[in-house]
Design an enzyme around this catalytic site. Structure first.
Site: not given
Ligand code: BES
Ligand code: ZN
Length: 936
Positions: A221, A241, A275-276, A303, A380
């Site tokens: 992403h 990320d 994605e976020e 990711d 984040h």
């Molecule tokens: N890269 C993250 C996902 C992630 C974080 C995987 C830490 C493993 C460990 C991704 O960009 C993300 O933040 N996804 C969101 C979910 C999305 C549906 C908003 C999340 O995990 O909260």
């Molecule tokens: Zn991510």
């Protein structure tokens, strides 16, 4: 702060806090933060939210409208969505993924999808393109990956999906990829625009050369987020990320183009927007691919690849992924980066874009930078910069190598990708038996992942008869007699093939009946014995006179047959196979594995256990029966079992069939057999010990003759008769004990054992003549007129200056000597030879003989042939003699002397004294002996 809502075509509602979008989608302003919104979310997350009053909806704790497989459908206030994700990341150091739905019904429908196990990938991949993988991987450059991450995270430090910079970042990526694809007409780059926000997704496509309709997707992403990200001036660098995922894709694209790599399948590299904020970009794309019916055969998500926080280099995530594709990535890691450690882990519900594809039914995999918890905890936040992972892309390079291996091994079809066909024979059943001329119908089905039903293309062949035709069903009436391996083979359009085999037997037409006297196996009771390998085969009793054996089988008749020296075993046989053992023979014993007294004939092997009939056939040729007529010979006479053997260790379908088996007899009487079973040969007993002799005797005609055994000892003569005889007075010494029997026809047989009885005293003979002659005799061959030996005490006589008779015995008051003399010349030996002989003495152990003797003779030289003295020993019972002492025609002064001699063990000892006065002149001659002993 304004909010907006989009009701998308995919029926999923996406809610994000965004001031910037308010003007774009003003119509959504009617939506309020308090409006209810259906989501599906991980059960743990749901529990967490339910426990918090700030998430309560309609003044009540959250309610679960449905739950399945750990996923809960619930209703939340729109305003709580952003707080949800932040809370989970902060509290659990993992993602707080969720999906938003347009209605309660859609949320519940998604629960069903979540529970569904994704259909296995229709296409499987092989790992067989090592050279290309190495070449491509060799071009990958960590510094270029780092450069991309640095540029994205610093030149576009806030790539939030609604910001202009979020769009600019996408265009920058598009341009970079475009530049990399320069000169490749088969590589295209495009933007995928999304309704409702300005950030597009970027897609670069390598058109597949031979399988363009099979699509592989590699995605990352391109957006970023952080607290306050909706303010474009706030920093959300998103280096790990997920600039790190985008950078890996870019480097793999660059290397593939540089290498001139042309995939068979279509490759699509995707930089996803938004994605976020709920996997929005990828949701749009996956839904559109599903709607277009695109055959996506594998999706890999990248990711977070740069933070090296664990000894485990890669975690393959298991949720929303396909286990086959995940295993394939593990295989690629094992093969191409064997020094890396990898594991599997779970990042929770819908944590990245792979979930979008998975929910549309496509097979996905997600290699992640570390096991959960050891991953980069600065994502984040404003701290997600290259310095968090040490300003190096060495960890990301591992993911680039994995992605390169993936596009080669999954992207190329040759040698891989094609699933081989599968063929199954449904008829006939394995092991089926037909008669020559039968119509045999062969039925198979064949299927192929790519080509579908290939049953009509099945081709048939027989190991015996060659090609049999082709088709799903083939009928033939011309199979030749014998064992067949029938094979069905099919090849698919890509050249992969499969085959299946069944064994079957075609028997000859039932022949004319067997000669009279043949065994009828349907009535002959048979007992099946397991062979030495422990595996039982099957015994097949065929109609009438044939016995067919399969596998490893030993079959023994339950009754015995009388075999005599003129017996002939006749039979027909078929089916021997080189290297396998087929036997028909006799055994006199219930134990099939004893080497004694059985003979067999063998397919090819020699029988080393005793007599054998050379027999080295390889029947199989015509498949028809061959006739054998084997003279049994003397060695196997007696009462024998018949034994049939098929020892097919190689499971080569080497059946053996015996037919028309008959045993003729010459009518000759068979001699009995005798075996002494106790004592063992060479046994030793003490004198006086009780010895039990036992033996067995059998006779083909008379049966058990053991009660008629008669026993004797070489030393002691007859011992008695019967199967068992007891003796407790065996003489000391060496015995040969013989058991013999004679059958009703006068044929006899015997068996013998040698044994030793050890005497209790050290001396086997001690004779001083104090109690008489002790068995000594004047021998019948004596010729003397006077002077025969007597027992008594001699008195001294002298004449001519010579003592002719001693005065007194050697010891005690008696000895043996040539008559009492009242005066010189009275009753001495006259006119012949006085010969005195001992009894026979058995001497078991090596001993020494001692004997005292005297010889008196007055004159010398008056009768050279007639006058002499000899003391002689025989150790063979009188057969041969040797002198212990002797004197010729010379004067001898009578005086006791002692002579000794060794006596070997097992001797039969005798002594002989010759005392001779010739006939020619009147000499005075006398002799005597005393104190004979034979002691150990
Ligand atoms: N890269 C993250 C996902 C992630 C974080 C995987 C830490 C493993 C460990 C991704 O960009 C993300 O933040 N996804 C969101 C979910 C999305 C549906 C908003 C999340 O995990 O909260
Ligand atoms: Zn991510």
């Amino acid at each position: 702060m304004a909010r907006w809502v989009r009701w998308g075509g995919s029926k999923v509602v996406w809610i994000v806090l965004s001031a910037a979008m308010l003007t774009v989608l003003a119509w959504t302003s009617s939506a309020t933060d308090d409006e209810g919104l259906w989501i599906t979310v991980d059960r743990e997350v749901f529990e967490e939210l339910r426990g918090r009053t700030e998430f309560s909806f309609d003044h009540r704790p959250l309610q679960a409208a449905g739950e399945r497989a750990g996923v809960v459908a619930t209703q939340l206030r729109k305003g709580d969505i952003d707080r949800l994700s932040a809370l989970i990341h902060r509290k659990y150091h993992r993602c707080g993924g969720f999906l938003v739905h347009g209605s309660r019904a859609e949320a519940l429908e998604t629960l069903q999808r979540a529970a569904r196990i994704a259909a296995p990938a229709a296409v499987t991949f092989d790992v067989d393109q090592s050279a290309t993988v190495q070449a491509l991987a060799g071009r990958l450059d960590a510094s270029l990956i780092l450069d991309t991450i640095t540029q994205l995270s610093t030149s576009f430090p806030n790539r939030y999906y609604v910001h202009p910079a979020g769009r600019d970042a996408a265009l920058w990526i598009r341009d970079r990829w475009q530049a990399a694809a320069q000169g490749r007409s088969d590589v295209q780059v495009e933007l995928f625009d999304h309704a409702g926000y300005s950030q597009p997704s970027v897609i670069l496509t390598f058109e597949g050369a031979t399988r363009p309709d099979e699509v592989l997707v590699l995605g990352a992403h391109l957006d970023s987020t952080a607290p306050g990200t909706s303010n474009p001036n706030f920093s959300a660098p998103g280096a790990d990320d997920d600039a790190s995922g985008i950078a890996v894709l870019g480097e793999v694209i660059r290397a593939a183009v540089a290498e001139g790599f042309v995939p068979d399948r279509t490759l699509k590299f995707m930089g996803y927007a938004a994605e976020e904020v709920g996997l929005r970009g990828s949701q749009d794309i996956a839904a559109s691919f599903r709607a277009a019916g695109t055959n996506v055969v594998g999706v890999v998500q990248l990711d977070m690849t740069a933070f090296n926080g664990s000894a485990t280099d890669v975690a393959l995530l298991t949720r929303f992924t396909d286990s086959d594709l995940t295993n394939f990535l593990g295989q690629l890691l094992d093969t191409y980066q064997p020094s890396l450690q990898w594991t599997t882990d779970d990042c929770g519900y819908a944590c990245s874009d792979h979930a979008s594809w998975f929910n549309e039914g496509f097979p996905t995999a997600f290699p992640f930078e570390a096991p959960l918890g050891q991953h980069n905890l600065d994502i984040h936040t404003t701290a997600d910069t290259v310095s968090t992972f040490g300003g190096t892309a060495s960890h990301a390079l591992k993911f680039a190598r994995l992605a390169a291996a993936f596009i080669v091994e999954a992207g190329l079809v040759s040698g891989g990708g094609n699933a081989p066909p599968q063929v199954t024979i449904s008829s006939p059943a394995g092991g089926a038996v037909f008669t020559v001329g039968d119509a045999v119908t062969l039925v198979a089905s064949a299927s192929d992942a790519e080509d579908g039903d290939l049953s009509p293309a099945v081709s048939w062949s027989s190991s015996r008869d060659g090609a049999l035709g082709s088709g799903a069903s083939v009928t033939t009436s011309s199979l030749s007699i014998g064992s067949h391996l029938v094979t069905a083979t099919v090849s698919d359009s890509a050249g992969a093939s499969d085959s299946a085999t069944v064994s079957l037997t075609v028997d000859p037409a039932p022949g004319p009946g067997c000669p009279a006297g043949s065994l009828d196996f349907s009535s002959l009771a048979l007992a099946s014995y397991s062979n030495q390998n422990g595996s039982n085969g099957t015994q097949v009793l065929e109609a009438g006179a044939a016995l067919r054996l399969t596998g490893n089988t030993w079959v023994r008749s339950t009754s015995r047959f009388t075999v005599d020296s003129g017996s002939v075993l006749e039979f027909e046989f078929r089916g021997a196979v080189q290297g396998e053992i087929h036997a028909l023979g006799f055994d006199d014993n219930d134990s099939l594995n004893d080497a004694a007294r059985h003979f067999q004939f063998w397919g090819t092997q020699n029988w080393t256990g005793g007599g054998r009939i050379d027999f080295n056939p390889k029947y199989g040729g015509s498949g028809d029966y061959r006739t054998f007529s084997i003279p049994v010979g003397q060695s196997y006479t007696g009462s024998m079992y018949l034994v049939f053997t098929n020892d097919d260790d190689a499971a080569s379908a080497a059946d053996a069939t015996f037919r028309c088996v008959r045993l003729t007899s010459s009518g000759a009487n068979a001699a009995p057999t005798v075996t002494i079973t106790a004592p063992a040969a060479g046994a030793s007993f003490d004198e006086g010990e009780t010895v039990v002799f036992t033996g067995s005797a059998s006779d083909a005609e008379d049966g058990d003759l053991a009660p008629s055994l008669s026993w004797s000892s070489s030393l002691d003569g007859a011992l008695g008769s019967g199967a068992s005889v007891t003796a407790s007075a065996l003489s000391s010494g060496a015995h040969l004990v013989t058991a013999s029997v004679t059958d009703s026809a006068g044929a006899s047989a015997s068996d013998s054992v040698s044994l030793t009885v050890v005497g209790s005293s050290a001396c086997s003979v001690e004779e001083g003549f104090e109690n008489g002659a002790g068995g000594w005799l004047n021998d019948g061959a004596s010729t003397c007129a006077t002077g025969s030996f007597v027992i008594g005490n001699p008195g001294q006589r002298s004449g001519g200056g010579v003592i002719t008779q001693v005065g007194g015995s050697n010891s005690g008051s008696a000895s043996a000597f040539t008559a009492f003399n009242s005066s010189l010349g009275n009753a001495d030996v006259d006119r012949g030879n006085c010969i005195f002989v001992s009894p026979s003495w058995s001497v078991g152990e090596a001993s020494t003989l001692s004997v005292a003797y005297w010889h008196g003779q007055r004159d010398s030289g008056d009768d050279p042939s007639g006058d002499f003295f000899r003391l002689e020993l025989s150790t063979d019972g009188g057969g041969t003699w040797s002198a212990l002492a002797s004197n010729g025609d010379s004067a001898s002064n009578a005086a006791w002397a002692t002579v000794t001699s060794p006596v070997p063990a097992g001797s039969t000892v005798r002594l002989r004294v010759q005392c001779s006065d010739g006939t020619s002149a009147g000499d005075i001659v006398e002799c005597g002996i005393d104190d004979v002993s034979i002691c150990r």
